[in-house]
Scaffold this active site. Structure first.
Site, mmCIF file in Angstrom:
data_model
loop_
_atom_site.group_PDB
_atom_site.id
_atom_site.type_symbol
_atom_site.label_atom_id
_atom_site.label_comp_id
_atom_site.label_asym_id
_atom_site.label_seq_id
_atom_site.Cartn_x
_atom_site.Cartn_y
_atom_site.Cartn_z
ATOM 1 N N GLU A 200 5.750 -3.025 -3.438
ATOM 2 C CA GLU A 200 5.387 -4.361 -2.986
ATOM 3 C C GLU A 200 6.079 -5.452 -3.785
ATOM 4 O O GLU A 200 5.726 -6.624 -3.663
ATOM 5 C CB GLU A 200 3.867 -4.540 -3.039
ATOM 6 C CG GLU A 200 3.138 -3.615 -2.074
ATOM 7 C CD GLU A 200 1.656 -3.901 -1.986
ATOM 8 O OE1 GLU A 200 1.227 -5.023 -2.322
ATOM 9 O OE2 GLU A 200 0.901 -3.002 -1.589
ATOM 10 N N ASP A 237 -6.152 -3.786 -8.696
ATOM 11 C CA ASP A 237 -6.434 -2.742 -7.712
ATOM 12 C C ASP A 237 -6.297 -1.427 -8.458
ATOM 13 O O ASP A 237 -5.196 -0.956 -8.729
ATOM 14 C CB ASP A 237 -5.447 -2.801 -6.544
ATOM 15 C CG ASP A 237 -5.694 -1.690 -5.524
ATOM 16 O OD1 ASP A 237 -6.679 -0.938 -5.680
ATOM 17 O OD2 ASP A 237 -4.904 -1.577 -4.576
ATOM 18 N N GLU A 280 -10.723 -3.943 -7.716
ATOM 19 C CA GLU A 280 -10.729 -3.265 -6.421
ATOM 20 C C GLU A 280 -10.743 -1.751 -6.608
ATOM 21 O O GLU A 280 -10.018 -1.224 -7.454
ATOM 22 C CB GLU A 280 -9.487 -3.696 -5.649
ATOM 23 C CG GLU A 280 -9.330 -3.107 -4.277
ATOM 24 C CD GLU A 280 -8.014 -3.525 -3.648
ATOM 25 O OE1 GLU A 280 -7.437 -2.712 -2.898
ATOM 26 O OE2 GLU A 280 -7.549 -4.661 -3.909
ATOM 27 N N LYS A 335 -8.076 -5.102 6.338
ATOM 28 C CA LYS A 335 -6.744 -4.623 6.727
ATOM 29 C C LYS A 335 -6.826 -4.187 8.185
ATOM 30 O O LYS A 335 -7.404 -3.131 8.486
ATOM 31 C CB LYS A 335 -6.324 -3.444 5.852
ATOM 32 C CG LYS A 335 -6.174 -3.770 4.373
ATOM 33 C CD LYS A 335 -5.849 -2.510 3.580
ATOM 34 C CE LYS A 335 -5.567 -2.818 2.119
ATOM 35 N NZ LYS A 335 -5.325 -1.578 1.329
ATOM 36 N N ARG A 364 -0.260 -4.424 3.822
ATOM 37 C CA ARG A 364 -0.172 -3.063 3.305
ATOM 38 C C ARG A 364 1.120 -2.916 2.499
ATOM 39 O O ARG A 364 1.995 -3.767 2.534
ATOM 40 C CB ARG A 364 -0.183 -2.024 4.444
ATOM 41 C CG ARG A 364 -1.414 -2.011 5.327
ATOM 42 C CD ARG A 364 -2.733 -1.851 4.603
ATOM 43 N NE ARG A 364 -2.909 -0.614 3.890
ATOM 44 C CZ ARG A 364 -3.605 0.440 4.324
ATOM 45 N NH1 ARG A 364 -4.160 0.411 5.519
ATOM 46 N NH2 ARG A 364 -3.772 1.509 3.566
ATOM 47 N N SER A 365 1.243 -1.787 1.813
ATOM 48 C CA SER A 365 2.446 -1.570 0.995
ATOM 49 C C SER A 365 3.677 -1.355 1.854
ATOM 50 O O SER A 365 4.793 -1.709 1.464
ATOM 51 C CB SER A 365 2.237 -0.381 0.060
ATOM 52 O OG SER A 365 1.873 0.778 0.784
#
Length: 422
Positions: A200, A237, A280, A335, A364-365
């Site tokens: 990311e 996360d 997270e 998501k 998303r990644s």
């Protein structure tokens, strides 16, 4: 203006990891709407399943399923009737986790319907979704360091992100995050620790252990001339599913094994020492006892700290209900591809609001240059948005779209302060 869908097709395009993904294109007269399915690397067991080919992550099966079953059901449908179309998609698939036609096929279709309706109405998507005029921008959650499944496990923690909690508006928020990112680049380069970037766009540093990245992030905030916690806080996360083993937690970067209770203590120690306000997926999705234990500890440490559910709740309203009932979360990621349709994703967001927990709209990644997620966050008035780093085209496409949207809002892109934790 024509709202009846008269053409529907699907194609394979490529995401930010160079893997195929499905794009659906719909036409209503001269209006065109497209939807693209993103893809995750760290996925929850209960989220919608993708339909992929046996080799090379292909989506030819998904495209074929669209052509054979979904496209005929769309022709003649009114693109404004999102809920009815999404309900039809769910019925066509008829599996709990969208495994027959594929969650990727369904979300690309659902997004295309939404885009077609907005385009047919002559409105930007954020305005098409909005139910009020005094709109604010979400607080951006921006990755600075990537690890876990996004970086070959170099560190165990998956995302170390910054939250510009003191920024008054969207342009300032992005500017602060960019300053922190570039400050960290200088720190890593000077120390010979700069080794590249993760999926990311966050840095992939050569460090000894997980705590080192927390120290580096604080140092970068300070080097950028900003105050940790007051101006810029940290969001983690953890993605604990990735390193949960036999009822405990194995951190490869630290060469350490923790029982569930020990892991809760370790997380709490980090949260005491560093300006961490969001955590997270702190524990595995099936480790509800330690989820609850950590939440109790976290609330005792800092009044503004929150636990965020992702793999635990997978954008599912019923799972959000249960997690709130069990005292596990203070926020949840939204998501759309985890759910499979826009209608279900919106229902999950509304369920967060009904429980007074924070919904965080998230990419998303595995992403593309598509900017829909930013429009969803603004139109739905989500308090936060998580997209990834401040670099890489598939990420900056979304952040920059936020800058354009901010210019059109009455308040000029003001960021609404986060509400007090309930």
């Amino acid at each position: 203006m024509q709202y009846r869908i008269d053409s529907a097709r699907a194609r394979a395009i490529y995401d930010s990891r160079g893997r195929p993904t499905i794009e659906v294109e719909l036409r209503a007269g001269t209006t065109v709407g497209r939807g693209i399915a993103p893809a995750g690397a760290s996925t929850g067991a209960f989220e919608a399943h993708e339909l992929r080919d046996p080799l090379h992550y292909g989506v030819s099966r998904a495209c074929a399923a669209f052509a054979a079953e979904i496209a005929p059901a769309l022709i003649g449908a009114d693109c404004r009737d999102q809920q009815r179309i999404d309900t039809r998609l769910i019925a066509l698939d008829a599996t709990p986790q969208r495994s027959r036609l594929g969650g990727n096929t369904l979300i690309a279709t659902s997004l295309a319907v939404l885009q077609t309706a907005a385009a047919a109405a002559g409105e930007p998507l954020w305005r098409h979704l909005a139910t009020q005029n005094d709109l604010t921008m979400p607080l951006p959650e921006i990755q600075i360091i990537g690890g876990g499944a996004h970086a070959q496990g170099r560190i165990d923690l998956q995302d170390i992100m910054v939250l510009p909690v003191g920024a008054p508006d969207w342009p300032t928020a992005l500017q602060w995050c960019a300053r922190v990112y570039h400050s960290l680049a200088g720190i890593l380069a000077d120390a010979g620790q700069l080794r590249g970037v993760a999926d990311e766009g966050g840095f992939w540093p050569d460090v000894a252990g997980n705590e080192a990245v927390l120290e580096l992030t604080v140092a970068a905030i300070e080097k950028a001339g900003l105050r940790p916690l007051d101006d810029v806080a940290i969001s983690l996360d953890v993605a604990a599913n990735q390193f949960a083993r036999d009822g405990g937690y194995h951190l490869r970067a630290d060469a350490a094994n923790f029982t569930g209770a020990q892991w809760v203590e370790q997380l709490a120690r980090w949260c005491r020492r560093y300006p961490i306000v969001l955590v997270e997926d702190p524990c595995a999705e099936d480790d509800r006892a330690h989820y609850a234990a950590f939440r109790t500890q976290l609330h005792g440490l800092r009044g503004d700290a929150r636990i965020v559910g992702d793999d635990l709740v997978v954008t599912n309203a019923a799972r959000i209900d249960q997690a709130v009932h069990d005292g596990l979360i203070d926020a949840a990621l939204i998501k759309p591809n985890q759910a499979g349709t826009i209608t279900e994703a919106h229902a999950a967001l509304m369920r967060c609001e009904s429980h007074n927990i924070l919904p965080i709209v998230s990419a998303r990644s595995g992403e593309t240059e598509d900017t829909t997620v930013m429009h969803l966050a603004v139109g739905w008035q989500a308090p936060l948005i998580k997209v990834g780093s401040i670099t890489r085209g598939e990420r900056t496409a979304k952040w920059n779209e936020g800058l354009r949207i901010a210019e059109q809002l009455q308040g000029g892109g003001v960021i609404r302060p986060l509400p007090a934790r309930h």
